[in-house]
Design an enzyme around this catalytic site. Sequence first.
Site, PDB file in Angstrom:
ATOM      1  CG  HIS A 128     -12.531  -6.346  11.515  1.00 17.21           C
ATOM      2  ND1 HIS A 128     -12.645  -5.174  12.228  1.00 17.21           N
ATOM      3  CD2 HIS A 128     -11.352  -6.251  10.848  1.00 17.21           C
ATOM      4  CE1 HIS A 128     -11.596  -4.410  11.979  1.00 17.21           C
ATOM      5  NE2 HIS A 128     -10.790  -5.038  11.145  1.00 17.21           N
ATOM      6  CB  THR A 142      -5.814  -1.776   7.540  1.00 19.86           C
ATOM      7  OG1 THR A 142      -6.911  -2.593   7.965  1.00 19.86           O
ATOM      8  CG2 THR A 142      -4.826  -1.592   8.676  1.00 19.86           C
ATOM      9  CB  THR A 143     -10.720  -0.838   5.260  1.00 14.86           C
ATOM     10  OG1 THR A 143     -11.281  -0.243   6.436  1.00 14.86           O
ATOM     11  CG2 THR A 143     -10.406  -2.287   5.520  1.00 14.86           C
ATOM     12  CG  HIS A 150      -7.453  -5.401  13.060  1.00 14.26           C
ATOM     13  ND1 HIS A 150      -7.402  -5.048  11.737  1.00 14.26           N
ATOM     14  CD2 HIS A 150      -6.188  -5.778  13.419  1.00 14.26           C
ATOM     15  CE1 HIS A 150      -6.150  -5.199  11.308  1.00 14.26           C
ATOM     16  NE2 HIS A 150      -5.407  -5.651  12.295  1.00 14.26           N
ATOM     17  CG  HIS A 202     -15.042  -4.894   2.525  1.00 10.73           C
ATOM     18  ND1 HIS A 202     -14.660  -4.856   1.211  1.00 10.73           N
ATOM     19  CD2 HIS A 202     -15.994  -3.941   2.667  1.00 10.73           C
ATOM     20  CE1 HIS A 202     -15.339  -3.898   0.581  1.00 10.73           C
ATOM     21  NE2 HIS A 202     -16.160  -3.342   1.443  1.00 10.73           N
ATOM     22  CG  HIS A 244      -7.636  -7.979   8.337  1.00  9.99           C
ATOM     23  ND1 HIS A 244      -8.095  -7.191   7.304  1.00  9.99           N
ATOM     24  CD2 HIS A 244      -7.921  -7.296   9.477  1.00  9.99           C
ATOM     25  CE1 HIS A 244      -8.632  -6.082   7.797  1.00  9.99           C
ATOM     26  NE2 HIS A 244      -8.541  -6.119   9.120  1.00  9.99           N
TER      27      HIS A 244
HETATM   28 ZN   LIG Z   1      -8.970  -4.653  10.399  1.00  7.80          ZN
END
Ligand SMILES: [Zn+2]
Length: 276
Positions: free
Chosen positions: A138, A225-226, A157, A112, A140
């Site tokens: 990680h 957010t996941t 993040h 992801h 986005h």
């Molecule tokens: Zn994140």
Amino acid sequence: MNRHYLAVATIAVSTLGFSGCTSHHQASKEQLSDTGATVMASQDSHSVHQPKWSYKGSTGTEYWGDVEGASTCKTGKQQSPINITKVTASSAASPIIDYAQSTDIRINDNGHTVVYTPTTENNTIMLDNERYVLKQFHYHTPSEHQFGSQNYPGEIHFVHANSKGNLAVVGVMLKIGEANDMLRVLLNGTEIITQNDDEFTANDVDLSTLAPVMATFYHYSGSLTTPPCSEKVQWYVSKQPLTLTSDQFKIMSNLYEGNNRPIQPQGSRKVEQLSN
Ligand SMILES: [Zn+2]
């Protein structure tokens, strides 16, 4: 070609519930244990990833609430990300960032995003005299949070947890501009895992250079957010972005682009502006 499905899952399933691969890995470990075989990290790290959720299509963001254990994605009232438009001045203290000058960081692809995991616990932030340790970070692309309805090209993040398992995530926008030396080392490693579908450890990364960039934060209570979208996250989104060159950014977006959850309703939540 969609790289998500080429990516291999890795063993770095955090205890924080960030990876959608958790049950997959647990299942494969149990199977191996049942046969009395030793659980080999290498076998686990080369399992083929079968995403249960994604950002598009029949497993896309609007269906996350149907993922096992993730109903909060649909029913939650304090979800993230949000569009930050109106902020309230606050005298509350900003997080005090105390990141180390030298950290070894394991890099892997969880299907992801790319996850960067410090191998030590010496990168911390202090919130109200409580210590939160940096567990992983990680990215986005584009950004998940918006400032005034605008996305940035990307957002990193930094995920921290205290001893009780409460989470504080520092979000930093990415903007195209000057090269970022700290990211250079990590992005070299990211290119290596892209080419070899494997894990890589970047040595002696200087995360301390991040602290001066982050002086003013937008703070609100939100969620992962996941999936499972748990509402246990204190968000601190840096007003100042990090800059990186377009070539540096391309390494990130080549691997993952469009791994951003859409904006969620703010509801009655307030966003506070905190400055040191
Ligand atoms: Zn994140």
